[in-house]
Design a protein around this motif. Structure first.
Motif, PDB file in Angstrom:
ATOM      1  N   ARG A   8      45.359 -25.581  42.359  1.00 19.53           N
ATOM      2  CA  ARG A   8      44.458 -26.379  43.354  1.00 19.53           C
ATOM      3  C   ARG A   8      44.890 -26.533  44.736  1.00 19.53           C
ATOM      4  O   ARG A   8      44.588 -26.070  45.605  1.00 19.53           O
ATOM      5  CB  ARG A   8      43.986 -27.507  42.774  1.00 19.53           C
ATOM      6  N   ARG A   9      46.351 -26.612  44.637  1.00 19.29           N
ATOM      7  CA  ARG A   9      47.010 -27.038  45.876  1.00 19.29           C
ATOM      8  C   ARG A   9      47.297 -25.798  46.610  1.00 19.29           C
ATOM      9  O   ARG A   9      47.254 -25.782  47.802  1.00 19.29           O
ATOM     10  CB  ARG A   9      48.583 -27.880  45.518  1.00 19.29           C
ATOM     11  N   ALA A  10      47.619 -24.841  46.057  1.00 21.28           N
ATOM     12  CA  ALA A  10      47.661 -23.521  46.532  1.00 21.28           C
ATOM     13  C   ALA A  10      46.565 -23.164  47.420  1.00 21.28           C
ATOM     14  O   ALA A  10      46.489 -22.675  48.321  1.00 21.28           O
ATOM     15  CB  ALA A  10      48.317 -22.365  45.692  1.00 21.28           C
ATOM     16  N   ALA A  11      45.411 -23.064  46.592  1.00 19.34           N
ATOM     17  CA  ALA A  11      44.194 -22.642  47.029  1.00 19.34           C
ATOM     18  C   ALA A  11      43.742 -23.649  48.331  1.00 19.34           C
ATOM     19  O   ALA A  11      43.377 -22.975  49.292  1.00 19.34           O
ATOM     20  CB  ALA A  11      42.793 -22.915  46.022  1.00 19.34           C
ATOM     21  N   ASP A  25      35.219 -21.283  53.988  1.00 21.42           N
ATOM     22  CA  ASP A  25      34.619 -20.906  52.826  1.00 21.42           C
ATOM     23  C   ASP A  25      34.413 -19.535  52.443  1.00 21.42           C
ATOM     24  O   ASP A  25      33.712 -19.141  51.393  1.00 21.42           O
ATOM     25  CB  ASP A  25      32.913 -21.400  52.947  1.00 21.42           C
ATOM     26  N   LEU A  26      34.907 -18.523  53.567  1.00 21.38           N
ATOM     27  CA  LEU A  26      34.667 -17.157  53.378  1.00 21.38           C
ATOM     28  C   LEU A  26      35.973 -16.369  52.798  1.00 21.38           C
ATOM     29  O   LEU A  26      36.087 -15.315  52.882  1.00 21.38           O
ATOM     30  CB  LEU A  26      34.599 -16.548  54.740  1.00 21.38           C
ATOM     31  N   TYR A  27      36.904 -17.229  52.213  1.00 20.23           N
ATOM     32  CA  TYR A  27      38.151 -16.681  51.754  1.00 20.23           C
ATOM     33  C   TYR A  27      38.292 -16.885  50.095  1.00 20.23           C
ATOM     34  O   TYR A  27      39.407 -16.396  49.476  1.00 20.23           O
ATOM     35  CB  TYR A  27      39.456 -17.235  52.370  1.00 20.23           C
ATOM     36  N   MET A  28      37.274 -17.179  49.457  1.00 23.71           N
ATOM     37  CA  MET A  28      37.179 -17.523  47.941  1.00 23.71           C
ATOM     38  C   MET A  28      38.169 -16.335  47.123  1.00 23.71           C
ATOM     39  O   MET A  28      38.972 -16.415  46.628  1.00 23.71           O
ATOM     40  CB  MET A  28      35.963 -18.009  47.272  1.00 23.71           C
ATOM     41  N   THR A  29      37.558 -15.098  47.269  1.00 22.55           N
ATOM     42  CA  THR A  29      38.144 -13.981  46.520  1.00 22.55           C
ATOM     43  C   THR A  29      39.657 -13.805  46.601  1.00 22.55           C
ATOM     44  O   THR A  29      40.314 -13.432  45.998  1.00 22.55           O
ATOM     45  CB  THR A  29      37.330 -12.817  46.981  1.00 22.55           C
ATOM     46  N   GLU A  30      39.859 -13.929  48.099  1.00 23.28           N
ATOM     47  CA  GLU A  30      41.383 -13.804  48.708  1.00 23.28           C
ATOM     48  C   GLU A  30      42.196 -14.571  48.145  1.00 23.28           C
ATOM     49  O   GLU A  30      43.111 -14.529  47.533  1.00 23.28           O
ATOM     50  CB  GLU A  30      41.405 -13.496  50.291  1.00 23.28           C
ATOM     51  N   ILE A  31      41.654 -15.904  48.193  1.00 19.83           N
ATOM     52  CA  ILE A  31      42.446 -16.866  47.751  1.00 19.83           C
ATOM     53  C   ILE A  31      42.539 -16.833  46.126  1.00 19.83           C
ATOM     54  O   ILE A  31      43.757 -17.016  45.736  1.00 19.83           O
ATOM     55  CB  ILE A  31      41.846 -18.330  47.838  1.00 19.83           C
ATOM     56  N   GLU A  32      41.615 -16.440  45.396  1.00 18.69           N
ATOM     57  CA  GLU A  32      42.082 -16.327  43.969  1.00 18.69           C
ATOM     58  C   GLU A  32      43.044 -15.018  43.950  1.00 18.69           C
ATOM     59  O   GLU A  32      43.865 -15.246  42.795  1.00 18.69           O
ATOM     60  CB  GLU A  32      40.713 -15.738  43.226  1.00 18.69           C
ATOM     61  N   ASP A  33      42.778 -13.769  44.360  1.00 19.24           N
ATOM     62  CA  ASP A  33      43.861 -12.824  44.292  1.00 19.24           C
ATOM     63  C   ASP A  33      45.317 -13.415  44.654  1.00 19.24           C
ATOM     64  O   ASP A  33      46.332 -13.044  44.094  1.00 19.24           O
ATOM     65  CB  ASP A  33      43.504 -11.758  45.265  1.00 19.24           C
ATOM     66  N   VAL A  34      45.340 -14.296  45.591  1.00 17.59           N
ATOM     67  CA  VAL A  34      46.818 -14.603  46.387  1.00 17.59           C
ATOM     68  C   VAL A  34      47.428 -15.581  45.234  1.00 17.59           C
ATOM     69  O   VAL A  34      48.548 -15.646  44.944  1.00 17.59           O
ATOM     70  CB  VAL A  34      46.735 -15.155  47.761  1.00 17.59           C
ATOM     71  N   VAL A  35      46.466 -16.563  44.722  1.00 19.64           N
ATOM     72  CA  VAL A  35      47.042 -17.375  43.714  1.00 19.64           C
ATOM     73  C   VAL A  35      47.596 -16.645  42.515  1.00 19.64           C
ATOM     74  O   VAL A  35      48.533 -17.148  41.703  1.00 19.64           O
ATOM     75  CB  VAL A  35      45.977 -18.826  43.282  1.00 19.64           C
ATOM     76  N   GLY A  36      46.547 -15.603  41.846  1.00 16.47           N
ATOM     77  CA  GLY A  36      47.044 -14.817  40.797  1.00 16.47           C
ATOM     78  C   GLY A  36      48.491 -14.158  41.048  1.00 16.47           C
ATOM     79  O   GLY A  36      49.208 -14.004  40.389  1.00 16.47           O
ATOM     80  N   ALA A  37      48.637 -13.596  42.545  1.00 19.64           N
ATOM     81  CA  ALA A  37      49.869 -13.016  42.726  1.00 19.64           C
ATOM     82  C   ALA A  37      51.146 -13.957  42.598  1.00 19.64           C
ATOM     83  O   ALA A  37      52.103 -13.780  42.330  1.00 19.64           O
ATOM     84  CB  ALA A  37      49.733 -12.257  43.972  1.00 19.64           C
ATOM     85  N   LEU A  38      50.801 -15.245  43.178  1.00 20.27           N
ATOM     86  CA  LEU A  38      51.788 -16.168  43.393  1.00 20.27           C
ATOM     87  C   LEU A  38      52.355 -16.542  41.711  1.00 20.27           C
ATOM     88  O   LEU A  38      53.658 -16.741  41.741  1.00 20.27           O
ATOM     89  CB  LEU A  38      51.181 -17.619  43.665  1.00 20.27           C
ATOM     90  N   HIS A  39      51.424 -16.450  40.647  1.00 15.73           N
ATOM     91  CA  HIS A  39      52.030 -16.709  39.299  1.00 15.73           C
ATOM     92  C   HIS A  39      52.919 -15.458  39.015  1.00 15.73           C
ATOM     93  O   HIS A  39      53.947 -15.585  38.196  1.00 15.73           O
ATOM     94  CB  HIS A  39      50.836 -16.588  38.453  1.00 15.73           C
ATOM     95  N   GLU A  40      52.805 -14.138  39.460  1.00  9.94           N
ATOM     96  CA  GLU A  40      53.691 -13.135  39.183  1.00  9.94           C
ATOM     97  C   GLU A  40      54.977 -12.885  40.055  1.00  9.94           C
ATOM     98  O   GLU A  40      55.739 -12.245  39.661  1.00  9.94           O
ATOM     99  CB  GLU A  40      52.638 -11.757  39.198  1.00  9.94           C
ATOM    100  N   LEU A  41      54.795 -13.400  41.367  1.00  7.98           N
ATOM    101  CA  LEU A  41      56.040 -13.089  42.231  1.00  7.98           C
ATOM    102  C   LEU A  41      56.748 -14.208  42.638  1.00  7.98           C
ATOM    103  O   LEU A  41      56.161 -15.553  42.787  1.00  7.98           O
ATOM    104  CB  LEU A  41      55.483 -12.747  43.616  1.00  7.98           C
ATOM    105  N   ALA A  77      56.946 -22.864  47.502  1.00  6.01           N
ATOM    106  CA  ALA A  77      57.529 -24.251  47.238  1.00  6.01           C
ATOM    107  C   ALA A  77      56.684 -24.956  46.304  1.00  6.01           C
ATOM    108  O   ALA A  77      57.172 -25.555  45.384  1.00  6.01           O
ATOM    109  CB  ALA A  77      57.518 -24.825  48.541  1.00  6.01           C
ATOM    110  N   LEU A  78      55.353 -24.824  46.438  1.00  7.89           N
ATOM    111  CA  LEU A  78      54.466 -25.455  45.267  1.00  7.89           C
ATOM    112  C   LEU A  78      54.642 -25.161  43.735  1.00  7.89           C
ATOM    113  O   LEU A  78      54.661 -25.738  42.923  1.00  7.89           O
ATOM    114  CB  LEU A  78      53.119 -25.247  45.561  1.00  7.89           C
ATOM    115  N   LYS A  79      54.895 -23.762  43.883  1.00  8.65           N
ATOM    116  CA  LYS A  79      55.120 -23.229  42.462  1.00  8.65           C
ATOM    117  C   LYS A  79      56.527 -23.455  41.916  1.00  8.65           C
ATOM    118  O   LYS A  79      56.622 -24.070  40.764  1.00  8.65           O
ATOM    119  CB  LYS A  79      55.394 -21.379  42.620  1.00  8.65           C
ATOM    120  N   PHE A  80      57.564 -23.676  42.605  1.00  7.10           N
ATOM    121  CA  PHE A  80      58.951 -24.012  42.036  1.00  7.10           C
ATOM    122  C   PHE A  80      58.779 -25.548  41.944  1.00  7.10           C
ATOM    123  O   PHE A  80      59.251 -26.110  40.977  1.00  7.10           O
ATOM    124  CB  PHE A  80      59.926 -23.549  42.969  1.00  7.10           C
ATOM    125  N   GLU A  81      58.078 -26.557  42.543  1.00 10.39           N
ATOM    126  CA  GLU A  81      57.959 -27.790  42.253  1.00 10.39           C
ATOM    127  C   GLU A  81      57.297 -27.989  40.970  1.00 10.39           C
ATOM    128  O   GLU A  81      57.309 -28.660  40.127  1.00 10.39           O
ATOM    129  CB  GLU A  81      57.024 -28.466  43.483  1.00 10.39           C
TER     130      GLU A  81
END
Length: 86
Positions: A8-11, A25-41, A77-81
């Motif tokens: 939620r914070r990353a979004a 409001d126009l970035y929902m798909t991109e936000i989902e993709d980036v948050v998914g990548a955040l879990h992997e990278l 930073a959010l991820k490591f927190e």
């Protein structure tokens, strides 16, 4: 912070970023993709390149890598927190 809170914070960070100044409001798909990548990278450069690719693919506009690196540091930073708090 648990992973769902991190998501939620990353979004929110990505919504506020609004790299093309077209409204959050126009970035929902991109936000989902980036948050998914955040879990992997974990590397800021790798995440920045992924962010650049995701947004470029969707909007056919290029974002300078430096801007993507800035946002990748905020996201990591959010991820490591989230990982450090037990």
């Amino acid at each position: 912070m648990d992973m769902s809170e991190m998501n939620r914070r990353a979004a929110r960070v990505l919504e506020e970023w609004d790299p093309f100044a077209i409204g959050t409001d126009l970035y929902m798909t991109e936000i989902e993709d980036v948050v998914g990548a955040l879990h992997e990278l974990d590397d800021p450069s790798d995440l920045a390149k992924k962010i650049q690719l995701v947004y470029e693919f969707s909007f056919e506009k290029w974002i300078p890598l430096e801007r993507c690196v800035e946002i990748s540091y905020k996201l990591l930073a959010l991820k490591f927190e989230a990982k450090c708090i037990i």
